[in-house]
Design a protein around this motif. Structure first.
Motif, PDB file in Angstrom:
ATOM      1  N   TYR A 184       5.206  50.563   7.643  1.00 36.69           N
ATOM      2  CA  TYR A 184       4.004  51.137   7.034  1.00 36.69           C
ATOM      3  C   TYR A 184       2.737  50.319   7.317  1.00 36.69           C
ATOM      4  CZ  TYR A 184       7.701  53.668   4.668  1.00 36.69           C
ATOM      5  OH  TYR A 184       8.813  54.434   4.410  1.00 36.69           O
ATOM      6  N   ILE A 388      11.948  57.780   0.424  1.00 37.19           N
ATOM      7  CA  ILE A 388      10.630  57.158   0.533  1.00 37.19           C
ATOM      8  C   ILE A 388       9.956  57.623   1.820  1.00 37.19           C
ATOM      9  CG2 ILE A 388      11.477  55.053   1.681  1.00 37.19           C
ATOM     10  CD1 ILE A 388       9.359  53.534  -0.029  1.00 37.19           C
ATOM     11  N   THR A 389       8.677  57.960   1.734  1.00 35.68           N
ATOM     12  CA  THR A 389       7.964  58.473   2.910  1.00 35.68           C
ATOM     13  C   THR A 389       6.782  57.610   3.319  1.00 35.68           C
ATOM     14  OG1 THR A 389       6.579  59.878   1.498  1.00 35.68           O
ATOM     15  CG2 THR A 389       8.599  60.869   2.416  1.00 35.68           C
ATOM     16  N   HIS A 390       6.206  56.871   2.351  1.00 34.96           N
ATOM     17  CA  HIS A 390       5.026  56.078   2.708  1.00 34.96           C
ATOM     18  C   HIS A 390       4.782  55.003   1.656  1.00 34.96           C
ATOM     19  CE1 HIS A 390       1.423  55.248   4.977  1.00 34.96           C
ATOM     20  NE2 HIS A 390       0.688  55.296   3.883  1.00 34.96           N
ATOM     21  N   THR A 400       1.268  51.401  -3.538  1.00 32.49           N
ATOM     22  CA  THR A 400       1.693  52.720  -4.006  1.00 32.49           C
ATOM     23  C   THR A 400       2.686  53.293  -3.017  1.00 32.49           C
ATOM     24  OG1 THR A 400      -0.430  53.135  -5.089  1.00 32.49           O
ATOM     25  CG2 THR A 400       0.963  55.049  -4.612  1.00 32.49           C
ATOM     26  N   THR A 402       5.222  56.599  -1.957  1.00 29.64           N
ATOM     27  CA  THR A 402       5.347  58.046  -2.091  1.00 29.64           C
ATOM     28  C   THR A 402       6.745  58.468  -1.657  1.00 29.64           C
ATOM     29  OG1 THR A 402       3.010  58.240  -1.508  1.00 29.64           O
ATOM     30  CG2 THR A 402       4.321  60.259  -1.453  1.00 29.64           C
ATOM     31  N   PHE A 403       7.315  59.473  -2.367  1.00 20.49           N
ATOM     32  CA  PHE A 403       8.670  59.934  -2.101  1.00 20.49           C
ATOM     33  C   PHE A 403       8.666  61.433  -1.804  1.00 20.49           C
ATOM     34  CE2 PHE A 403       8.843  56.141  -4.639  1.00 20.49           C
ATOM     35  CZ  PHE A 403       9.870  55.404  -4.088  1.00 20.49           C
ATOM     36  N   THR A 404       9.752  61.914  -1.173  1.00 20.19           N
ATOM     37  CA  THR A 404       9.807  63.303  -0.715  1.00 20.19           C
ATOM     38  C   THR A 404       9.709  64.313  -1.850  1.00 20.19           C
ATOM     39  OG1 THR A 404      12.222  63.131  -0.723  1.00 20.19           O
ATOM     40  CG2 THR A 404      11.122  62.842   1.387  1.00 20.19           C
ATOM     41  N   GLY A 406       7.705  64.212  -4.239  1.00 23.63           N
ATOM     42  CA  GLY A 406       6.361  64.200  -4.780  1.00 23.63           C
ATOM     43  C   GLY A 406       6.063  63.050  -5.721  1.00 23.63           C
ATOM     44  N   ARG A 407       7.072  62.278  -6.095  1.00 23.29           N
ATOM     45  CA  ARG A 407       6.846  61.145  -6.986  1.00 23.29           C
ATOM     46  C   ARG A 407       6.047  60.052  -6.276  1.00 23.29           C
ATOM     47  NH1 ARG A 407      10.824  58.040  -7.818  1.00 23.29           N
ATOM     48  NH2 ARG A 407      12.160  58.859  -6.154  1.00 23.29           N
ATOM     49  N   THR A 408       5.347  59.290  -7.075  1.00 26.41           N
ATOM     50  CA  THR A 408       4.717  58.071  -6.583  1.00 26.41           C
ATOM     51  C   THR A 408       5.080  56.939  -7.532  1.00 26.41           C
ATOM     52  OG1 THR A 408       2.662  58.453  -7.819  1.00 26.41           O
ATOM     53  CG2 THR A 408       2.761  59.291  -5.551  1.00 26.41           C
ATOM     54  N   HIS A 410       4.056  52.593  -8.478  1.00 26.69           N
ATOM     55  CA  HIS A 410       3.197  51.436  -8.220  1.00 26.69           C
ATOM     56  C   HIS A 410       4.020  50.160  -8.321  1.00 26.69           C
ATOM     57  CE1 HIS A 410      -0.497  49.121  -7.955  1.00 26.69           C
ATOM     58  NE2 HIS A 410       0.021  48.311  -8.869  1.00 26.69           N
TER      59      HIS A 410
END
Length: 514
Positions: A184, A388-390, A400, A402-404, A406-408, A410
């Motif tokens: 990332y 996990i996507t980002h 932060t 981000t997950f597939t 839609g969750r985030t 911290h």
């Protein structure tokens, strides 16, 4: 007086140690005594352990029982005997007072001490056999060929990070895996740990009360989680990966060879009828004869069980996973030939759809760690997240994710534990690997690593021909051999390369005298 040939070994870790030990063994039967001098290049703190087995936390464990670790798989109990000598020495050398280690799994750094001992002993053995072993505490940053080496052959010029140049007749590249990718682009961000090993020093910067995101869920991530938990009772740790798959639990320490499985592998190779289906059926038949099946062994992965579910199930019902692990281990000597016998489309399919599950079985976690992770999870200190996507640095500090779904989330700190890669495109632009790919010495293999001759581990150039005096050990040979990163397979490769570097005339002379 003729000058000795010179062998350069780039990298002074476990693969180098296995090579030096194998070279000394091979030379010890050389009547002519034609030993080559050896130069070893290693930028780390010591020669022998490398990064993988450097001094570190005692909780960072080997994932194989100590009785199955060695730099010489003609002598698989070597590490065990060394370990017993250390424990008995602590009791005044009385053999009756020897304390068996409390677990089948000992620390990685303890194996590193053994490697350092073997490295030193091999260096002394080679000295007695007429070879001078020179240690250069620097990294090699360039490698070029120059005409006029020993006996009129081409030689190799190696340039180190501090500008020194060395000439060698043969070169063995033993630099290990390519460093973990910064997926990332977080390098340089406060709170980001790019390389977790050695764990004690790299994780010391993480605040004891931090909410920590660990990228990855493999053995490296597990080591990180255990060390973080030990060092900070208030920490909340999350292991996050795309798939959510964790390594299997090593629940069967049996080491039988499974003769029917091996006979079946030989039949497949003899008939030339190797396919993913035929290998699946062969392993499934072995599992069924042992009271389980491939379906049962793989259920936690095919049905996408959560990490806690997998660990609880394996600890309560060890047969399916344990026998599958034995099958995967028993096929080790056949990996390279089976892999090359598969059609390329099947190899790509396996890497895409099945390699992750295979790797979880091939490299399971010690039972000790499974109990520890479950305990941490039940205490609410350890979580597992898939999809996990980002990950990005947050404006107010921290990160932060981000997950597939839609969750985030911290997090105060992020530890990069995605594991090793064999993709040469991921190597640092300033690394020796990248430089040799750019100048055409290395040709990237489409399935990972570089092109090598499977019989000798010699590097293959762009024209397809093997360089007769340039060899690689370990992950760089993975595209050709499939799985090459375990200590056993590295040791077997090292013995193969050592055999190439004892001159044929000397081997013939030994046979003639016998």
């Amino acid at each position: 007086m003729l000058k000795n040939r010179t062998i350069a070994v780039v990298g002074g870790g476990a693969a180098c140690t296995a090579f030096l030990a194998a070279y000394a063994r091979r030379l010890s039967g050389d009547v002519a005594g034609a030993a080559a001098d050896v130069i070893v290049f290693e930028p780390g703190k010591s020669f022998g352990p490398g990064i993988a087995y450097a001094e570190d936390a005692d909780t960072a464990l080997l994932n194989r029982p100590y009785s199955a670790m060695s730099v010489d798989y003609g002598d698989p109990g070597q590490f065990r005997r060394w370990l017993y000598r250390q424990t008995s020495a602590g009791e005044g050398g009385d053999p009756q007072a020897r304390r068996t280690p409390r677990s089948h799994f000992v620390s990685r750094s303890l194996f590193g001490q053994y490697l350092e001992n073997v490295f030193g002993q091999s260096r002394e053995d080679l000295r007695l056999l007429g070879a001078q072993v020179t240690l250069v505490p620097s990294a090699v940053v360039d490698l070029a060929v120059e005409s006029g080496g020993a006996e009129g052959s081409d030689g190799h010029i190696l340039t180190t990070a501090d500008g020194e140049r060395f000439l060698a007749d043969e070169v063995v590249i033993a630099i290990g895996a390519i460093a973990p990718s910064d997926v990332y682009g977080l390098a340089g961000t406060a709170g980001f740990v790019a390389q977790p090993y050695p764990l004690v020093s790299s994780l010391d910067q993480v605040d004891p009360s931090a909410e920590v995101l660990v990228l990855g869920a493999g053995l490296t991530a597990i080591d990180v989680a255990v060390v973080l938990a030990d060092a900070g009772q208030e920490r909340r740790i999350t292991l996050a990966s795309r798939s959510g798959s964790i390594p299997d639990v090593r629940t069967d320490l049996g080491t039988g060879e499974l003769p029917e499985l091996l006979a079946g592998a030989r039949r497949l190779l003899a008939r030339g009828s190797v396919s993913l289906r035929s290998i699946h059926e062969l392993v499934d038949a072995t599992l069924r004869s042992g009271g389980t099946s491939m379906r049962e062994a793989l259920r936690p992965y095919t049905d996408a069980w959560s990490a806690p579910e997998l660990m609880r199930h394996r600890l309560e019902n060890p047969l399916p996973g344990g026998l599958a692990q034995r099958c995967v281990g028993a096929l080790t000597p056949f990996y390279s030939e089976l892999w090359r016998s598969l059609p390329e489309a099947s190899r790509r399919l396996f890497l895409r759809d099945h390699y992750r599950t295979y790797n979880c079985l091939r490299n399971p976690m010690p039972v000790t760690n499974a109990h520890r992770l479950l305990g941490l999870h039940e205490e609410g200190r350890l979580g597992f997240a898939r999809g996990i996507t980002h990950v990005a640095a947050a404006a107010g500090g921290g990160f932060t994710a981000t997950f597939t779904d839609g969750r985030t989330g911290h997090y105060d700190a992020v530890v990069n534990a995605v594991g090793r890669t064999n993709n040469t495109a991921a190597a640092s632009a300033s690394s020796l690997t990248s430089r040799l790919v750019r100048n055409g010495t290395f040709v990237s293999h489409p399935l990972g690593g570089i092109r090598v001759d499977p019989g000798t581990n010699q590097v293959r150039g762009s024209a397809g021909a093997a360089f007769p005096r340039l060899y690689v050990l370990g992950d760089l040979a993975s595209g050709e051999h499939f799985h090459v990163s375990s200590m056993e397979l590295v040791a077997r490769q090292a013995a193969k390369v050592a055999a190439q570097l004892v001159p044929a005339s000397d081997r013939l002379l030994v046979g003639a005298v016998a």
